[in-house]
Design a protein around this motif. Sequence first.
Motif, PDB file in Angstrom:
ATOM      1  N   MET A  12      85.596   7.872   6.573  1.00  0.00           N
ATOM      2  CA  MET A  12      87.213   7.789   6.871  1.00  0.00           C
ATOM      3  C   MET A  12      87.698   6.629   7.701  1.00  0.00           C
ATOM      4  SD  MET A  12      89.377   9.809   6.073  1.00  0.00           S
ATOM      5  CE  MET A  12      90.578   9.209   6.863  1.00  0.00           C
ATOM      6  N   LYS A  13      86.359   6.816   8.270  1.00  0.00           N
ATOM      7  CA  LYS A  13      85.996   5.212   9.304  1.00  0.00           C
ATOM      8  C   LYS A  13      85.905   3.749   8.545  1.00  0.00           C
ATOM      9  CE  LYS A  13      83.806   6.989  13.818  1.00  0.00           C
ATOM     10  NZ  LYS A  13      82.634   7.036  14.903  1.00  0.00           N
ATOM     11  N   GLY A  14      85.459   4.041   7.252  1.00  0.00           N
ATOM     12  CA  GLY A  14      85.057   2.786   5.974  1.00  0.00           C
ATOM     13  C   GLY A  14      86.378   2.106   5.718  1.00  0.00           C
ATOM     14  N   GLN A  15      87.710   3.513   5.592  1.00  0.00           N
ATOM     15  CA  GLN A  15      88.830   3.295   5.154  1.00  0.00           C
ATOM     16  C   GLN A  15      89.839   3.414   5.688  1.00  0.00           C
ATOM     17  OE1 GLN A  15      89.979   4.072   1.758  1.00  0.00           O
ATOM     18  NE2 GLN A  15      87.792   4.832   1.260  1.00  0.00           N
ATOM     19  N   VAL A  16      89.622   3.483   7.084  1.00  0.00           N
ATOM     20  CA  VAL A  16      90.963   2.792   8.104  1.00  0.00           C
ATOM     21  C   VAL A  16      90.310   0.750   8.894  1.00  0.00           C
ATOM     22  CG1 VAL A  16      91.222   2.803  10.863  1.00  0.00           C
ATOM     23  CG2 VAL A  16      91.010   4.637   9.500  1.00  0.00           C
ATOM     24  N   LYS A  17      88.654   0.769   8.252  1.00  0.00           N
ATOM     25  CA  LYS A  17      88.398  -0.653   8.852  1.00  0.00           C
ATOM     26  C   LYS A  17      88.664  -1.618   7.264  1.00  0.00           C
ATOM     27  CE  LYS A  17      84.298  -3.409   9.953  1.00  0.00           C
ATOM     28  NZ  LYS A  17      82.590  -2.635   9.639  1.00  0.00           N
ATOM     29  N   TYR A  18      88.309  -0.809   6.524  1.00  0.00           N
ATOM     30  CA  TYR A  18      88.619  -1.546   5.167  1.00  0.00           C
ATOM     31  C   TYR A  18      90.538  -1.897   5.531  1.00  0.00           C
ATOM     32  CZ  TYR A  18      89.898  -3.125   0.585  1.00  0.00           C
ATOM     33  OH  TYR A  18      89.933  -3.910  -0.917  1.00  0.00           O
ATOM     34  N   TYR A  19      91.515  -1.080   5.622  1.00  0.00           N
ATOM     35  CA  TYR A  19      92.868  -0.934   5.231  1.00  0.00           C
ATOM     36  C   TYR A  19      93.424  -1.978   6.735  1.00  0.00           C
ATOM     37  CZ  TYR A  19      93.234   0.838   0.527  1.00  0.00           C
ATOM     38  OH  TYR A  19      93.488   1.809  -0.338  1.00  0.00           O
ATOM     39  N   VAL A  20      93.072  -1.713   7.982  1.00  0.00           N
ATOM     40  CA  VAL A  20      93.644  -1.942   9.383  1.00  0.00           C
ATOM     41  C   VAL A  20      92.930  -3.571   9.807  1.00  0.00           C
ATOM     42  CG1 VAL A  20      94.392  -1.460  11.471  1.00  0.00           C
ATOM     43  CG2 VAL A  20      94.468   0.067   9.741  1.00  0.00           C
ATOM     44  N   CYS A  21      93.808  -4.092  10.526  1.00  0.00           N
ATOM     45  CA  CYS A  21      92.906  -4.990  11.679  1.00  0.00           C
ATOM     46  C   CYS A  21      93.955  -5.661  12.300  1.00  0.00           C
ATOM     47  CB  CYS A  21      93.271  -6.289   9.997  1.00  0.00           C
ATOM     48  SG  CYS A  21      92.383  -8.277  10.302  1.00  0.00           S
ATOM     49  N   PHE A  22      93.060  -5.223  13.076  1.00  0.00           N
ATOM     50  CA  PHE A  22      94.089  -5.356  14.501  1.00  0.00           C
ATOM     51  C   PHE A  22      93.888  -6.815  15.149  1.00  0.00           C
ATOM     52  CE2 PHE A  22      94.909  -5.663  18.936  1.00  0.00           C
ATOM     53  CZ  PHE A  22      95.684  -4.480  19.088  1.00  0.00           C
ATOM     54  N   ARG A  23      94.492  -7.410  14.976  1.00  0.00           N
ATOM     55  CA  ARG A  23      95.289  -9.072  14.887  1.00  0.00           C
ATOM     56  C   ARG A  23      96.019  -9.493  16.107  1.00  0.00           C
ATOM     57  NH1 ARG A  23      91.927 -13.327  11.342  1.00  0.00           N
ATOM     58  NH2 ARG A  23      89.625 -12.267  11.569  1.00  0.00           N
ATOM     59  N   LYS A  24      95.858 -10.577  17.229  1.00  0.00           N
ATOM     60  CA  LYS A  24      96.833 -10.675  18.424  1.00  0.00           C
ATOM     61  C   LYS A  24      98.105 -11.201  17.803  1.00  0.00           C
ATOM     62  CE  LYS A  24      94.882 -11.551  22.335  1.00  0.00           C
ATOM     63  NZ  LYS A  24      94.395 -12.191  23.477  1.00  0.00           N
ATOM     64  N   ALA A  25      97.855 -11.725  16.754  1.00  0.00           N
ATOM     65  CA  ALA A  25      98.610 -12.345  15.689  1.00  0.00           C
ATOM     66  C   ALA A  25      99.086 -11.813  15.275  1.00  0.00           C
ATOM     67  CB  ALA A  25      98.042 -13.593  14.602  1.00  0.00           C
ATOM     68  N   ALA A  26      98.663 -10.416  13.782  1.00  0.00           N
ATOM     69  CA  ALA A  26      99.443  -9.797  13.080  1.00  0.00           C
ATOM     70  C   ALA A  26     100.785  -9.197  13.873  1.00  0.00           C
ATOM     71  CB  ALA A  26      98.355  -9.221  12.453  1.00  0.00           C
ATOM     72  N   VAL A  27      99.918  -8.612  15.009  1.00  0.00           N
ATOM     73  CA  VAL A  27     101.006  -7.950  15.920  1.00  0.00           C
ATOM     74  C   VAL A  27     101.979  -8.359  16.606  1.00  0.00           C
ATOM     75  CG1 VAL A  27     100.569  -6.843  17.597  1.00  0.00           C
ATOM     76  CG2 VAL A  27      98.922  -6.049  16.663  1.00  0.00           C
ATOM     77  N   SER A  28     101.724  -9.291  16.713  1.00  0.00           N
ATOM     78  CA  SER A  28     102.697 -10.643  16.863  1.00  0.00           C
ATOM     79  C   SER A  28     103.814 -10.265  15.499  1.00  0.00           C
ATOM     80  CB  SER A  28     103.165 -11.260  17.445  1.00  0.00           C
ATOM     81  OG  SER A  28     101.861 -12.754  16.597  1.00  0.00           O
ATOM     82  N   LEU A  29     103.510 -10.959  14.384  1.00  0.00           N
ATOM     83  CA  LEU A  29     104.409 -11.454  13.441  1.00  0.00           C
ATOM     84  C   LEU A  29     104.654  -9.566  12.711  1.00  0.00           C
ATOM     85  CD1 LEU A  29     102.309 -13.843  11.447  1.00  0.00           C
ATOM     86  CD2 LEU A  29     104.342 -14.143  12.181  1.00  0.00           C
ATOM     87  N   ALA A  30     104.207  -8.624  12.701  1.00  0.00           N
ATOM     88  CA  ALA A  30     104.396  -7.533  12.344  1.00  0.00           C
ATOM     89  C   ALA A  30     106.003  -7.573  13.905  1.00  0.00           C
ATOM     90  CB  ALA A  30     104.194  -6.288  12.680  1.00  0.00           C
ATOM     91  N   GLY A  31     105.796  -7.934  14.679  1.00  0.00           N
ATOM     92  CA  GLY A  31     106.870  -7.528  15.575  1.00  0.00           C
ATOM     93  C   GLY A  31     108.566  -8.303  15.215  1.00  0.00           C
ATOM     94  N   VAL A  32     107.773 -10.112  15.080  1.00  0.00           N
ATOM     95  CA  VAL A  32     109.370 -10.538  14.524  1.00  0.00           C
ATOM     96  C   VAL A  32     109.172  -9.520  12.921  1.00  0.00           C
ATOM     97  CG1 VAL A  32     109.577 -12.382  13.204  1.00  0.00           C
ATOM     98  CG2 VAL A  32     108.575 -12.990  15.495  1.00  0.00           C
ATOM     99  N   ILE A  33     108.732  -9.936  12.249  1.00  0.00           N
ATOM    100  CA  ILE A  33     109.488  -8.983  10.438  1.00  0.00           C
ATOM    101  C   ILE A  33     109.777  -7.646  10.827  1.00  0.00           C
ATOM    102  CG2 ILE A  33     108.611  -7.546   8.425  1.00  0.00           C
ATOM    103  CD1 ILE A  33     105.756  -9.577   8.762  1.00  0.00           C
ATOM    104  N   LEU A  34     109.761  -6.939  11.997  1.00  0.00           N
ATOM    105  CA  LEU A  34     110.323  -5.422  12.837  1.00  0.00           C
ATOM    106  C   LEU A  34     112.176  -6.124  12.853  1.00  0.00           C
ATOM    107  CD1 LEU A  34     110.685  -2.371  13.118  1.00  0.00           C
ATOM    108  CD2 LEU A  34     109.365  -3.135  14.900  1.00  0.00           C
ATOM    109  N   CYS A  35     112.334  -7.147  13.590  1.00  0.00           N
ATOM    110  CA  CYS A  35     113.208  -7.307  14.302  1.00  0.00           C
ATOM    111  C   CYS A  35     113.832  -7.951  13.175  1.00  0.00           C
ATOM    112  CB  CYS A  35     112.796  -8.957  15.207  1.00  0.00           C
ATOM    113  SG  CYS A  35     111.932  -8.252  16.878  1.00  0.00           S
ATOM    114  N   TYR A  36     113.904  -8.373  11.804  1.00  0.00           N
ATOM    115  CA  TYR A  36     114.506  -9.432  11.199  1.00  0.00           C
ATOM    116  C   TYR A  36     115.158  -7.883  10.186  1.00  0.00           C
ATOM    117  CZ  TYR A  36     114.021 -14.242  11.274  1.00  0.00           C
ATOM    118  OH  TYR A  36     114.190 -15.673  12.134  1.00  0.00           O
ATOM    119  N   ASN A  37     113.908  -6.869   9.945  1.00  0.00           N
ATOM    120  CA  ASN A  37     114.596  -5.747   9.125  1.00  0.00           C
ATOM    121  C   ASN A  37     115.572  -4.980   9.657  1.00  0.00           C
ATOM    122  OD1 ASN A  37     112.653  -5.963   6.840  1.00  0.00           O
ATOM    123  ND2 ASN A  37     111.287  -5.298   7.935  1.00  0.00           N
TER     124      ASN A  37
END
Length: 526
Positions: A12-37
Amino acid sequence: MENDFSKWRERMKGQVKYYVCFRKAAVSLAGVILCYNVVDYKVVGVLATYFTHAFHHDAIHKSAVLVNVLMGLQVVVLAFTWAYSGSFGIRKIIIFSPAVYVLGLLMLYLSASNRIPKTNFVLYLFACVLIAAGKAGEPSILKIDLLDQLIAGHENIGHIDWKQARCRRNVWLFLAGVLVVIIPFGEKWSTKFVNCMCVIGAAGFISLVSRWFFHHGHPTRTENNIKAHFNCFKKDRETLPPDQPAEAQAQQEQLLLIRMIPMWSTFIVFGLVISTAKTFFNLQDDKMESHVTTSIFLLAKDASEVAADFLCGWFLELRRLSRSEKNFVLKMIICLGMVLSVICPSLAWQLEVQRLKKAHGMGLVGMPKLMSDWCMAPLFGLWGVMEGLSVRGLDEFFNYHVSKSMEDCGSEIYNKIPIAIGNLLSAVCVSTCKRWFGDTLNQSRLDKYWQMITVLAWINLCWFFFVTTFYSTKAEDGVELQESQEESEVEIESEESEVEIESQVEIKSEESEVRIMLIYNDKQIL
């Protein structure tokens, strides 16, 4: 037991590490996409209902024209954004487009709050133009920037796992889509427009501030391909000497684009069907007994579109197809979407016939809601599957028939243009059939309009069957036959050369043996 649990936990740790990448830029861009959505699903996607309440005369006709113009301009603006992204820069567009978006929403707020008491059609049209221009930085462009940030730090682009990067991007996009459901947005239109301005302003602020910790590396692969493609056309326009390879490449790309025109022509009426669905599905749902909000139906429509798109990509990757087989499969995928583009308006036509029968049979032609909005659920689902199959099939078909440097230009620029023409054509059709639309939906003959759209979709399906003959597999078989003939010719030439070499070797060996015998005989004589 503990070993099994530890293995499961590590997996499960391997699957989470494969699919999830936590970066500040990714979080901010996801927030911008959420605002537009949020703004898209809660307000802009259902603007047709606001326009019907805003106009007191000829409301259905005017609201349909405004929404169709908005959709057509939005696609055109996105295409031009990608085409000239090299001049302006994608990230600058993402930062400054919210300001134009807010101006358009501000005009709608002033109208909804009666600050502008007599808002006319032209003013609403100008607000729609500003909103379309502000949507130049919407999620379709932001997701490219998100992918760029998730692969940041890789010096060698050949070592990047693109499948993993896209999976990580899809996780962030999924979160930005799901969170739309739980965000409240108010009931009054004036409150909605104020909330929209705040959300879009927050998106612009996040985009501006987050640039400080973004990775400013090389442009994305999509951006590079689009720049290279338009640079070829630019060099071609500069009339380079005929021995320059850039001119030959540009001419070849132009011929490939001309070859795509018949297929693009079938998507003009397809865009008309999409535009009609986006306009009148919202109005039909608004006049039914509400159990689910229209924004939920729009989310379900997008979910079915993504599912159809994923299944198409999964099938094409799973099967190892030859060129002729792939050409046939892609045409069948587009054909299935075209068939659904006939079924969807025909079902909407019959639904409107039943709704009007109830309204006129009970003598109610005003505003009562006589049917449950669950009747609209299959239509939104068919709309999503239809769009997912046809658009993904067209993108793959474009990539199949053009050079590799042009692949990203299809999905981002060229394939959007016929759909935009269909959106603008929808506004023309609504204006032409103005006599069928009244002040309310119950006073209109939307059933006749859906009937006309169904007939046009049938004609377009027949035209599609004819167009597919231009892309027959005979040409591919000819190419394969020519390649096999060339290979056989090479084999024959190699065999002939081997025979010649062997014969030359034999002749030389015989001559050497004769010379040796002559020398031996001369020695014996001496």
